[in-house]
Each structure stands twice: as structure tokens, then as C-alpha cells.
Design a protein around this motif. Structure first.
Motif, PDB file in Angstrom:
ATOM      1  N   GLU A   1      -5.736 -14.611 -26.224  1.00 36.54           N
ATOM      2  CA  GLU A   1      -5.993 -14.918 -26.957  1.00 36.54           C
ATOM      3  C   GLU A   1      -7.728 -14.985 -27.099  1.00 36.54           C
ATOM      4  O   GLU A   1      -8.414 -14.616 -28.142  1.00 36.54           O
ATOM      5  CB  GLU A   1      -5.892 -16.579 -27.256  1.00 36.54           C
ATOM      6  CG  GLU A   1      -4.157 -16.498 -27.561  1.00 36.54           C
ATOM      7  CD  GLU A   1      -3.717 -18.095 -28.602  1.00 36.54           C
ATOM      8  OE1 GLU A   1      -3.105 -18.618 -27.085  1.00 36.54           O
ATOM      9  OE2 GLU A   1      -3.953 -18.630 -29.808  1.00 36.54           O
ATOM     10  N   ARG A   2      -8.347 -15.642 -26.412  1.00 34.82           N
ATOM     11  CA  ARG A   2     -10.217 -15.731 -26.078  1.00 34.82           C
ATOM     12  C   ARG A   2     -10.760 -14.216 -25.993  1.00 34.82           C
ATOM     13  O   ARG A   2     -11.737 -13.752 -27.101  1.00 34.82           O
ATOM     14  CB  ARG A   2     -10.602 -16.412 -25.617  1.00 34.82           C
ATOM     15  CG  ARG A   2      -9.884 -17.769 -25.441  1.00 34.82           C
ATOM     16  CD  ARG A   2     -10.489 -18.332 -24.350  1.00 34.82           C
ATOM     17  NE  ARG A   2     -11.780 -18.634 -24.278  1.00 34.82           N
ATOM     18  CZ  ARG A   2     -12.225 -18.758 -23.138  1.00 34.82           C
ATOM     19  NH1 ARG A   2     -11.982 -19.566 -22.364  1.00 34.82           N
ATOM     20  NH2 ARG A   2     -14.107 -19.236 -23.222  1.00 34.82           N
TER      21      ARG A   2
ATOM     22  N   SER B   1      -9.810 -11.434 -27.643  1.00 37.49           N
ATOM     23  CA  SER B   1      -8.821 -10.714 -29.263  1.00 37.49           C
ATOM     24  C   SER B   1     -10.747 -11.630 -30.032  1.00 37.49           C
ATOM     25  O   SER B   1     -10.512 -10.741 -30.550  1.00 37.49           O
ATOM     26  CB  SER B   1      -8.132 -11.633 -29.225  1.00 37.49           C
ATOM     27  OG  SER B   1      -7.939 -12.765 -29.655  1.00 37.49           O
ATOM     28  N   GLU B   2     -11.191 -12.447 -29.858  1.00 40.93           N
ATOM     29  CA  GLU B   2     -12.044 -13.654 -30.564  1.00 40.93           C
ATOM     30  C   GLU B   2     -13.119 -12.738 -29.532  1.00 40.93           C
ATOM     31  O   GLU B   2     -14.157 -13.362 -30.639  1.00 40.93           O
ATOM     32  CB  GLU B   2     -11.508 -14.296 -30.730  1.00 40.93           C
ATOM     33  CG  GLU B   2     -10.441 -15.065 -31.529  1.00 40.93           C
ATOM     34  CD  GLU B   2     -10.902 -16.402 -31.502  1.00 40.93           C
ATOM     35  OE1 GLU B   2     -10.818 -17.316 -30.780  1.00 40.93           O
ATOM     36  OE2 GLU B   2      -9.247 -17.009 -32.061  1.00 40.93           O
TER      37      GLU B   2
ATOM     38  N   ARG C   1     -17.041 -11.107 -28.398  1.00 41.78           N
ATOM     39  CA  ARG C   1     -17.767  -9.572 -29.445  1.00 41.78           C
ATOM     40  C   ARG C   1     -19.217  -9.033 -28.410  1.00 41.78           C
ATOM     41  O   ARG C   1     -19.345  -8.472 -28.656  1.00 41.78           O
ATOM     42  CB  ARG C   1     -17.971 -10.403 -30.769  1.00 41.78           C
ATOM     43  CG  ARG C   1     -16.983 -10.672 -31.884  1.00 41.78           C
ATOM     44  CD  ARG C   1     -15.944  -9.069 -32.076  1.00 41.78           C
ATOM     45  NE  ARG C   1     -14.829  -8.825 -32.587  1.00 41.78           N
ATOM     46  CZ  ARG C   1     -14.018  -9.116 -32.578  1.00 41.78           C
ATOM     47  NH1 ARG C   1     -13.516  -8.863 -31.084  1.00 41.78           N
ATOM     48  NH2 ARG C   1     -12.835  -9.284 -33.604  1.00 41.78           N
TER      49      ARG C   1
ATOM     50  N   ALA D   1     -11.008  -5.875 -25.594  1.00 39.28           N
ATOM     51  CA  ALA D   1     -11.334  -6.435 -25.900  1.00 39.28           C
ATOM     52  C   ALA D   1     -12.388  -5.706 -25.435  1.00 39.28           C
ATOM     53  O   ALA D   1     -13.864  -5.774 -26.810  1.00 39.28           O
ATOM     54  CB  ALA D   1     -11.695  -7.965 -25.274  1.00 39.28           C
TER      55      ALA D   1
ATOM     56  N   ASN E   1     -12.861  -3.514 -28.694  1.00 39.05           N
ATOM     57  CA  ASN E   1     -13.545  -4.021 -29.722  1.00 39.05           C
ATOM     58  C   ASN E   1     -14.711  -4.693 -29.915  1.00 39.05           C
ATOM     59  O   ASN E   1     -15.431  -4.058 -30.879  1.00 39.05           O
ATOM     60  CB  ASN E   1     -12.176  -5.671 -29.799  1.00 39.05           C
ATOM     61  CG  ASN E   1     -10.597  -5.341 -29.576  1.00 39.05           C
ATOM     62  OD1 ASN E   1      -9.906  -4.158 -30.409  1.00 39.05           O
ATOM     63  ND2 ASN E   1     -10.305  -6.157 -29.842  1.00 39.05           N
TER      64      ASN E   1
ATOM     65  N   LEU F   1      -4.015  -9.611 -32.387  1.00 41.10           N
ATOM     66  CA  LEU F   1      -4.936  -9.087 -33.949  1.00 41.10           C
ATOM     67  C   LEU F   1      -5.306  -7.618 -33.895  1.00 41.10           C
ATOM     68  O   LEU F   1      -6.265  -7.486 -32.106  1.00 41.10           O
ATOM     69  CB  LEU F   1      -6.076 -10.296 -34.197  1.00 41.10           C
ATOM     70  CG  LEU F   1      -5.019 -11.575 -34.302  1.00 41.10           C
ATOM     71  CD1 LEU F   1      -5.797 -12.190 -34.903  1.00 41.10           C
ATOM     72  CD2 LEU F   1      -4.340 -11.462 -35.446  1.00 41.10           C
TER      73      LEU F   1
ATOM     74  N   GLY G   1      -8.617  -8.166 -37.407  1.00 37.64           N
ATOM     75  CA  GLY G   1      -8.312  -9.732 -37.917  1.00 37.64           C
ATOM     76  C   GLY G   1      -6.279  -9.462 -38.229  1.00 37.64           C
ATOM     77  O   GLY G   1      -5.883 -10.495 -38.880  1.00 37.64           O
TER      78      GLY G   1
END
Length: 841
Positions: free
Chosen positions: A20-21, A23-24, A26, A158, A161, A282, A286
Motif C-alpha cells: 500500500e505504501r 503504491s503511493e 513517489r 514503485a 511508477n 492502484l 490511481g
């Protein structure tokens, strides 16, 4: 109903939270921090590292470990495990770092690491690696490898992303390339799920189960056609199915993590409790690409909680039971403490009484000898009656000592069935013809280790008690069987250990005992017989003897139904041999001006003892305590042959005196005597090995015989035996002990010399097996004689080398013995060596 996330497997929960972390995330720093915080929880390792590829180097940028690793260091790609994993694009699993050529051992040696797993991150030219390290050798569980692989793929996604291609922070120029990598990452994740085959599943963005779900199929037995869409709900318990679907639809609509618990019908038709957790995955924009979930088996936890609830419900009953058990144990403890206190008292009384009886019996015997063969009839009757009374008193004190568990026992392996069969005539004579005696012995009786004379006395004691209970007529059965005391019985009777026993049951058809009488049966001086008919020490003697022998005794009796006394003796687990009875030693008078030092604190007992020994022809020295005896020994010019000492004396005990005297005269023989030994020479209910003992009260003939027996032994009594061969050494040691010697084994020349030096040369002979030393024999003999000059050495060797050894060692203090040898040959060799080489005193 929602459930707390503690129910989810810790490793999977950590992975899903990291996903989860990630995927967020950056930024590269954010990704590294997530991995550093989560990887140890996912892998269960003692340490982790995050490594970035910097051109041709591995850069260790982060770590979390129980000890320092290599954070901030750089290594060449070809010279580190992380480089190997990145170059080959596959995990490196190393169970033992010192056995794998890929490991730069010198870099690892200062660390705690003993095994590791290195997983590459990314695809193609791998840009990073994650390492997991353990402080012990071995391979981690399969699920750890799969979990770390999944983590690496989430990290790669990640990094893609966030447009991060390299550990140095170079961003990926094209957004489309990141999306491609993300799709590939998802494909790799699904492949990893196949490999894991755990209770792991995925759903479409709409919350429908689709595709191959090996974990769910393995758990429920459903096929893809059966679980497709919401078909999986058919395996959820009917009471849980509706709430599960409702909660799932809410989570899908809210794009929120799904946490639930329900029962699942497993493929073996059993119901299991499972905690469920799922999160949405995600993409860069998103949007949900899929749902990933895990079922964790919490059946055992739920069953434990149910058992706890039931336990709490029955708490009051269990407390009552525990209180009752505690009170029963306290009753047993109070009884044991009472018996111990009375035992201490009776033991002390017996000690003083035995000293008095020694004087009385000894002087009566002396009077008989002085009167000759034709005394006055009235005088003879008076002396005879006095001697009988003293003997009865001596028997009484022996019973007191038996109850106090202070009588010296000489236990040996015994066939109880054979012993009781041999007592048949004795039992018949003791009980009379009006008592029908039956003896029953079970087949294959085990041996017990027990003092045979004392056991015979106990059986006669019980038989006479039975005869009195039957008023002289009835049936007496003596039965011997093997039995096993289980843990349940031992838990109730805390004084007995569970295990194999031989049980002797003496059963009569007498009047039996009332409960109040039964409760006091073992108490000393308690009797239901008329005044003058019993001492009240019979069963007390039985109790003390059995406890001192490590056994257990129990009485079963009811009024009018007779009595059965059961004696449990522990099975002897040594060699299956029964020692033959020793031949009696004929008493003789002193010879060769043999000198005996008598040490006794009771003046009358000492005077009587000295008079006997002088009458027997010995030279006698006397002392009233240990320090006086030592001063006498220090002043003696002539050798003292035997120390005859009381055990219980004020200040220095007999054992302490003997130890001190042996330091002055290593070859001094010692004979102990006492009416109450305490723990000086008796431990665990038996005489210490190598101890000679004469119980008080003793007679003229008993003292004469015991002293002569000890003095007539070979002068080479304490032997140091050296043989490197374990089997041969053990056999030879048994042979030496059968001959009556005290033996100390040694498996090497170094061990033998160490024992010789620590004892200040306190051995009478050293037996050396030639094969144990070979060419070092001459050097060993020199070192032995450096410790003590002219210490006898007996060399055991094959006949083929004896002539050469004889030519090399033509001295009186070195003897030879041909292998193989028996007890006769060994005794002869030691005797010849004793004659040629008398040890220096």
C-alpha cells in the motif's frame, strides 16, 4: 463483522501494508525508507539491506539489523552477492556463507551473518537488490522467499511508477515505459502467487474472482468454474456468507481495505475459522487494477478462546479440586516431616544405646571367656540371660536405625523370587504349622538392588505380624510380581516416582485394621498388642528400610478382611547379574607385630575395643578424638597398619580423620564403626564405595574377623588403571572390582598422570595397557616414579612383546601380565608385584 488486523498473518500483513505504501511512494528515498522499515517483518530476518547499482558497483544505501553491516560502503558488482543477484537476475539463497564461493568471506567475517537471501529488484538491467540476513546457518521457509520476491516486485513497480530507474536517483524519461513496467510487474506478481500456493487470491477491479486461484482451490477444492464471480461464497458458512458479501461490496465501492472473519468449508469437509484481508492495487493514475487478498487460518486461536471460556466457566470447580489436592499434599508433607523428626530422634538414641550395648555385650563375652568351660551353672545362666537381653536390645536399636533410615545398607542386584523361595523353610519354622504359607512368583521377574539380609528381615517381620493378626492360624501369601507405577498414581503419592518396580505383597487372612489404626501403622512405638508383646517398631523398620532403598510401601486393610502390605522396589537397570554370596572369612589373631590405631570418643567402648585387639595379639595405639590421633600418627616411627575409628565424634568426624590420616600415610587401611552414621560414609542409603564398616554393637569374634579380613587383603588395594580402549577398559575395571580392589580409570597417559599428581601419588599400583602408550611407555614410567618413587607398575601386553618388555624393565617394582587375562591371572600378578615391591609409606 469486521475483525482487527492482528488476526492476519504477520508476514503477509507486513507485505500488504508495504505494498500500500509503495503504491503511493513517489521518490527513491521514500521507497528505501519503506523497505528498510518493512523488510525484516516480512522476512523474519535478523537484518536487511537495500543495495543500489551504481554503474559497476554495489552501493549499500540502507540497512536495519541487529548489528552493523555495510551501510555507506561500495563493492564491485563481481565481488558481492548483491552484484551477483543483479547480474544474473535471480535470487541468491545461501544457507552457509562460509560454504558458498559467491560470498566475499572477509567482508562478512566481522558481522553476525551466517546465511542470507539476496533478491534482485527490477527487470532487464536490475537496478537494485534487497538482502535478508540471519545469524544462524540454514534455509528460510519457502514462503519467505516468495514474500521477498513479491516485495522486490512491488519495489520495482514503485520505482517505475516514480520514474526512478537507478539507485542514484536517475528518473525514467518516458511515462509509457513506467506503465509497461507496471503491467509486467502485475504479471510477475500473479506468477508469484502461483508459486506460493498459499491461501492467497485476487479479484477483478469490480470485486469478482476470476482466473487461476491455486490458493483458494487448495483450501476449498473449488474449480475455477465453481468459484468464478461470487461462487467462492458457496464455501463460506451459511451464517457468514451474506454478511461477508455485504461487507465485500461496501469495501469495493469505497475502494477501501477489506477486513473480515468467517468460516470456510475446507476440502477435507471440516470447517475452519479464517481472518480475511484484501487491498486494492492502484496504477499510476490511481485506478484499481485488481484486488489482492489473503485468508489466514485462525481456527486454533478460536478453539483456544472457546476452551478458555469453558475453563473460566468451570473455574470454581477447579479451584475446589486444587484446594483439596493441596490439602492432601500438605497432609503427606506433614506426615513425612513427622516421620523425619522422629527418625532424627530415634537415630540419635540408637547411637548412644549402641555404645552402651557394645560395652555390655563385649564385657559379658569377655567374662564368658575368662570363666572357661566349667563355670557355676547359676553364673552361666545369668551370663546367658544377660547376653540374650543385650542381643534383643541390639535388635531393637537396629529397628530404630532402620526406621530412621540410618542403617548402613550393602545393596546388590537381587532376584527377589529366588530369595523368597530360599526363605520357605525359615518362614515355616517362624510361623508354625497352623499357618498355611503360599509363595507366588511371576514369570521373568526383574532384578532389584537391595540389601538381601535386610529384605529377609523385613519379610520375616511382616510374616510374624501377619501370624499375630491371625492369632496363630490362617493363610499367608507372599507374592512377587513385576509392575509399573504410572504417573497418575505417582501424582497422588508424591513420595514415589513413576516407573518399573518389583512388588512384594504379604497378605494375611487376619482381623484387619480399622482406619485410625491404619493411619498410624508406621508410627514408631505404636502397637495394638498387649503390653510386653510388641515394641511398635516392626512396621516402622519396614517403612525406613523401603524408603532408604528408594522404594514405596503401602498397606491395604479392612476390619475383618485381612491385611496386605505391598513393598515396591525399583527395578535394577544395570547388568542382569546376581552376585554370589561371599565366602565367610575365618577370624585369626594378629601377626607380624601389626599395629592398629583405635579412635573412639566413648572411654568405655575404647577400653573394651583396645582390650580385645591386644588379646588378639595386635600392637594397639588409642586416641579419644581425631586431632589426638593425627598427632600420634605424626610421631610414629613404625608403620600403622589399620585405623579403627568411630564415625560420629565431636569436632572431627571419623571420615575427616581418615582423609587427613591418608594424606600422611597413603596406604593406611581404615575400618569405620558406629551405631549411627549420619551422612559421613553413607549416601543415598548405602555405604560409599571402598568403605569398610563394622556396626555397633560388635562382638569379640565379629571384630576379630573383620580386622583380619581387611589386613589380609592384598597390599595393592587402590589401583589406577590406564587403557585407551573403552570396551577393554570397562571389562578390566569390572574384573578388578570383583577382586575387591578400588579402581580409578584413565583413558590416556595425560589423564592418568593428572589423577596420580592430584592424589599426591595416593595409589598402590598403576596398571598400564601397553597399547595405550606404546613407545611412550618408558617416559610414562619415569613420570610416574617422579610423582612417587618405586610406585608399583603392572604392564598388560600381548605375549609377543612380553620378552622385550621384561628385558627393558628388570626392576622389582615393574611387573608384566600377558593379555588376555582372567581374575586368577590378575590376582597372581598383583600378588607377585606386592611381594617384590613393597610401596613406600
Amino acid at each position: 463483522m469486521r475483525q482487527p488486523r492482528e488476526f492476519i498473518s504477520a508476514k503477509w500483513a507486513a507485505l500488504l501494508e508495504a505494498a500500500e505504501r509503495l503504491s503511493e511512494a513517489r521518490s527513491l528515498d521514500g521507497i528505501i525508507e519503506i523497505v528498510r522499515n518493512a523488510a525484516r517483518g516480512i522476512s523474519g530476518a535478523d537484518g536487511i539491506t537495500f543495495v543500489l547499482r551504481d554503474e559497476d558497483q554495489c552501493h549499500y544505501v540502507a540497512e536495519d539489523a541487529i548489528g552493523p553491516l555495510w551501510v555507506g560502503h561500495r563493492f564491485k558488482l563481481e565481488e558481492c552477492v548483491s552484484g551477483w543477484a543483479m547480474l544474473h537476475g535471480q535470487p541468491a539463497l545461501i544457507p552457509d556463507i562460509f560454504q558458498d564461493p559467491r560470498v566475499p568471506v572477509e567482508a562478512y567475517r566481522p558481522t553476525f551473518v551466517k546465511s542470507l537471501l539476496m533478491v534482485p529488484v527490477g527487470s532487464g538491467e536490475h537496478a537494485a537488490a534487497i538482502g535478508a540476513y540471519w545469524a544462524q546457518t540454514g534455509t528460510p521457509p519457502d514462503d519467505v522467499i516468495a514474500l521477498m520476491t513479491l516485495l522486490a516486485r512491488y519495489v520495482a513497480a514503485a520505482m517505475d511508477n516514480g520514474r526512478l530507474l537507478r539507485a542514484a536517483g536517475v528518473e525514467i524519461a518516458a511515462r509509457g515505459h513506467a506503465e509497461t513496467n507496471l503491467l509486467a510487474s502485475n504479471a510477475r506478481f500473479r506468477a508469484a502467487v502461483d508459486a506460493v500456493r498459499g491461501v492467497l487470491w485476487t479479484n477483478t477491479p469490480e470485486g469478482q474472482m476470476a482466473g487461476e486461484q491455486p490458493g483458494w482451490s487448495a483450501l476449498t477444492g473449488q474449480t475455477p468454474e465453481q468459484y468464478r464471480g461470487y461462487g467462492w461464497a458457496d464455501r463460506v458458512h451459511p451464517d457468514d456468507s451474506g454478511p461477508t458479501i455485504a461487507a465485500w461490496e461496501v469495501a469495493v465501492a469505497a475502494r477501501a481495505p477489506f477486513i473480515f472473519e468467517h468460516r470456510v468449508l475446507r476440502r477435507d469437509a471440516s470447517w475452519g475459522h479464517y481472518a480475511v484481508r484484501a487491498i486494492p492495487v492502484l496504477d499510476a493514475d490511481g485506478a484499481i487494477t485488481e484486488w489482492v487478498g489473503v485468508h489466514t487460518d485462525i481456527t486454533e486461536q478460536r478453539e483456544s478462546e472457546a476452551a478458555l471460556l469453558e475453563l473460566n466457566a468451570t473455574l470454581e470447580t477447579r479451584i475446589d479440586q486444587a484446594v483439596a489436592e493441596r490439602e492432601a499434599i500438605e497432609d503427606v508433607l506433614r506426615q513425612a516431616q513427622k516421620m523425619e523428626a522422629v527418625g532424627q530422634l530415634t537415630g540419635g538414641i540408637a547411637h548412644d544405646f549402641n555404645n552402651l550395648l557394645t560395652i555390655i555385650m563385649g564385657n559379658m563375652e569377655m567374662v564368658s571367656r575368662k570363666l572357661g568351660d566349667t563355670p557355676e551353672p547359676s553364673v552361666l545362666r545369668a551370663i546367658t540371660n544377660a547376653q540374650r537381653g543385650a542381643e534383643r536390645a541390639a535388635t531393637l536399636t537396629q529397628r530404630l536405625l532402620a526406621f530412621a533410615r540410618r542403617q548402613p545398607l550393602a545393596p546388590k542386584p537381587t532376584d527377589v523370587g529366588r530369595l523368597i523361595a530360599g526363605m520357605s523353610d525359615l518362614l515355616t519354622r517362624s510361623l508354625g504349622e497352623t499357618v498355611a504359607i503360599e509363595t507366588v512368583s511371576g514369570a521373568g521377574l526383574w532384578l532389584v538392588e537391595v540389601d538381601q539380609n535386610q529384605l529377609e528381615s523385613v519379610i520375616i517381620n511382616l510374616a510374624v505380624n501377619a501370624r499375630d493378626a491371625m492369632r496363630g492360624a490362617g493363610n499367608l501369601t507372599v507374592e512377587v510380581q513385576n509392575t509399573v507405577i504410572d504417573r497418575a498414581y505417582a501424582a497422588i503419592h508424591t513420595e514415589v516416582a513413576a516407573g518399573p518396580y518389583v512388588v512384594i505383597a504379604v497378605t494375611d487372612t487376619g482381623a484387619g485394621m480399622a482406619p485410625d489404626v491404619l493411619a498410624r501403622a508406621f508410627d514408631p512405638f505404636f502397637t495394638t498388642k498387649e503390653v510386653g508383646k510388641g515394641t511398635g517398631l516392626g512396621l516402622s523398620q519396614v517403612y525406613g528400610f523401603v524408603k532408604q532403598s528408594g522404594g514405596h510401601v503401602k498397606i491395604y486393610s479392612e476390619p475383618g478382611q485381612g491385611t496386605s502390605v505391598k513393598i515396591y522396589l525399583p527395578r535394577f537397570l544395570g547388568g542382569e547379574t546376581v552376585e554370589a554370596e561371599p565366602e565367610p572369612v575365618v577370624a585369626d589373631r594378629g601377626v607380624h607385630d601389626e599395629t592398629i590405631l583405635v579412635v573412639e570418643d566413648d572411654d568405655d567402648v575404647r577400653a573394651y575395643t583396645v582390650e580385645i585387639l591386644r588379646e588378639l595379639g595386635y600392637r594397639v595405639l588409642e586416641a579419644h578424638d581425631g586431632p589426638t590421633a593425627l598427632r600420634l600418627l605424626e610421631r610414629q616411627q613404625a608403620e600403622v597398619d589399620l585405623l579403627f575409628t568411630d564415625v560420629v565424634m565431636p569436632g572431627m568426624t571419623g571420615r575427616e580423620l581418615a582423609d587427613a590420616a591418608r594424606r600422611l600415610y597413603p596406604h593406611l587401611l581404615t575400618l569405620f564403626s558406629s551405631g549411627y552414621t549420619r551422612n559421613s560414609i553413607i549416601h543415598g542409603g548405602r555405604l560409599d564405595q571402598g568403605i569398610d564398616f563394622l556396626a555397633k554393637p560388635f562382638t569379640f569374634s565379629a571384630l576379630a574377623q573383620r580386622v583380619r579380613e581387611i589386613l589380609d587383603r592384598s597390599e595393592l588395594n587402590r589401583i589406577l588403571f590406564l587403557d585407551a580402549d573403552d570396551s577393554r577398559r570397562l571389562l578390566a575395571i569390572d574384573l578388578v572390582r570383583q577382586l575387591g580392589f578400588t579402581v580409578e580409570p584413565a583413558a590416556s597417559a595425560m589423564e592418568a598422570l593428572g589423577k596420580l599428581r592430584s592424589s599426591a601419588g595416593g595409589f598402590d599400583v598403576v596398571v598400564v595397557d601397553f597399547d595405550a602408550v606404546g613407545s611412550e611407555l618408558d617416559g610414562l614410567i619415569r613420570q610416574i616414579h617422579a610423582v612417587r618413587k618405586e610406585l608399583p607398575v603392572l604392564i598388560a601386553a600381548d605375549a609377543s612383546v612380553l620378552d622385550d618388555l621384561a628385558a627393558r624393565h628388570e626392576t622389582p617394582c615393574i611387573g608384566l601380565l600377558a593379555r588376555p587375562y582372567d581374575s586368577h591371572a590378575l590376582r597372581g600378578a598383583l600378588g607377585r608385584l606386592s611381594v617384590r615391591c613393597r610401596p613406600a609409606g
